[in-house]
Design an enzyme around this catalytic site. Structure first.
Site, short mmCIF file in Angstrom:
data_model
loop_
_atom_site.label_atom_id
_atom_site.label_comp_id
_atom_site.label_asym_id
_atom_site.label_seq_id
_atom_site.Cartn_x
_atom_site.Cartn_y
_atom_site.Cartn_z
N ASN A 56 0.68 -1.42 0.18
CA ASN A 56 -0.25 0.28 -0.03
C ASN A 56 1.30 0.77 -0.22
O ASN A 56 1.85 1.43 0.61
CB ASN A 56 -0.98 -0.11 1.38
CG ASN A 56 -0.08 0.14 2.67
OD1 ASN A 56 0.94 -0.99 2.64
ND2 ASN A 56 -0.98 0.71 3.42
N GLU A 58 0.41 5.23 0.40
CA GLU A 58 -0.50 5.82 1.11
C GLU A 58 -0.33 7.33 0.80
O GLU A 58 0.69 8.10 0.36
CB GLU A 58 -1.13 6.28 2.66
CG GLU A 58 -1.22 4.79 3.63
CD GLU A 58 -1.27 5.14 5.15
OE1 GLU A 58 -1.66 4.01 5.97
OE2 GLU A 58 -0.69 6.11 5.70
N CYS A 67 -4.43 0.28 -2.34
CA CYS A 67 -4.33 -0.41 -1.90
C CYS A 67 -2.94 -1.60 -2.36
O CYS A 67 -2.49 -1.23 -3.55
CB CYS A 67 -5.13 -1.18 -1.79
SG CYS A 67 -6.60 0.21 -1.29
N GLU A 69 -3.00 -4.75 -3.38
CA GLU A 69 -3.50 -5.84 -4.07
C GLU A 69 -4.07 -4.60 -5.31
O GLU A 69 -2.99 -5.19 -6.29
CB GLU A 69 -5.24 -6.02 -4.45
CG GLU A 69 -5.29 -6.59 -2.71
CD GLU A 69 -5.42 -6.04 -1.58
OE1 GLU A 69 -6.20 -6.27 -0.44
OE2 GLU A 69 -4.98 -4.76 -1.47
N CYS A 102 -10.63 -4.39 0.19
CA CYS A 102 -11.76 -3.90 -0.19
C CYS A 102 -12.27 -4.20 -0.65
O CYS A 102 -12.00 -4.58 -1.91
CB CYS A 102 -10.63 -2.64 0.29
SG CYS A 102 -9.93 -1.93 -1.66
N CYS A 105 -10.82 -3.02 -4.21
CA CYS A 105 -9.51 -3.86 -4.42
C CYS A 105 -10.36 -5.69 -4.87
O CYS A 105 -10.14 -6.78 -6.94
CB CYS A 105 -8.84 -4.86 -3.46
SG CYS A 105 -7.78 -3.06 -2.92
#
Length: 146
Positions: A56, A58, A67, A69, A102, A105
């Site tokens: 990830n 940010e 993310c 993924e 999520c 994803c």
């Protein structure tokens, strides 16, 4: 728990370890939630069942965070081209927390997978959940290319 007979225990362990390595490279200065994902590609004439990982990333504007993924998928497409197919994915975090993919994803994984694609992630109890993309995204949205 899904049956993943097509995956060997050593493939699952390697996928998990690759995700852990990726999580160590997470850029998460705001949440400190370090996530890694590793995807195992289906072997075909252009790839050998390669494993690709992502972490990830940010951003101060949280909405712009990427993310793990999606980072892994972007890396795989860059390395292997858009025809790749995902055989399995493992998601981990270094915070000891549950970490299912999520919704965004899940949908992105489906773009390069089948509903039977194996997904592994930590549960709230700290155990590794083994499931399929279909179980995580039962009402999946798909466009059929013309």
């Amino acid at each position: 728990m899904a049956q993943n007979a097509a995956l060997t225990p050593s493939e699952i362990a390697a996928l998990h370890q690759r995700a852990i390595q990726a999580a160590h490279n997470s850029y998460s200065p705001y949440s400190h939630f370090r996530v890694g994902a590793a995807i195992l590609l289906h072997p075909d004439e252009s790839q050998d069942g390669a494993m690709v990982a992502g972490a990830n990333v940010e951003n101060a504007s949280y909405r712009l965070t990427s993310c793990a993924e999606q980072a892994a998928i972007a890396a795989a497409v860059t390395l292997h081209g858009p025809a790749l197919r995902i055989r399995a994915v493992a998601i981990v975090n270094l915070n000891g927390a549950a970490c299912a993919p999520c919704g965004a994803c899940r949908q992105t994984l489906l773009e390069f997978s089948t509903p039977e694609t194996a997904v592994f992630y930590p549960s709230t109890a700290g155990e590794i959940v083994s499931t399929t993309l279909a179980a995580l995204l039962p009402a999946a949205f798909r466009l059929t290319p013309e």
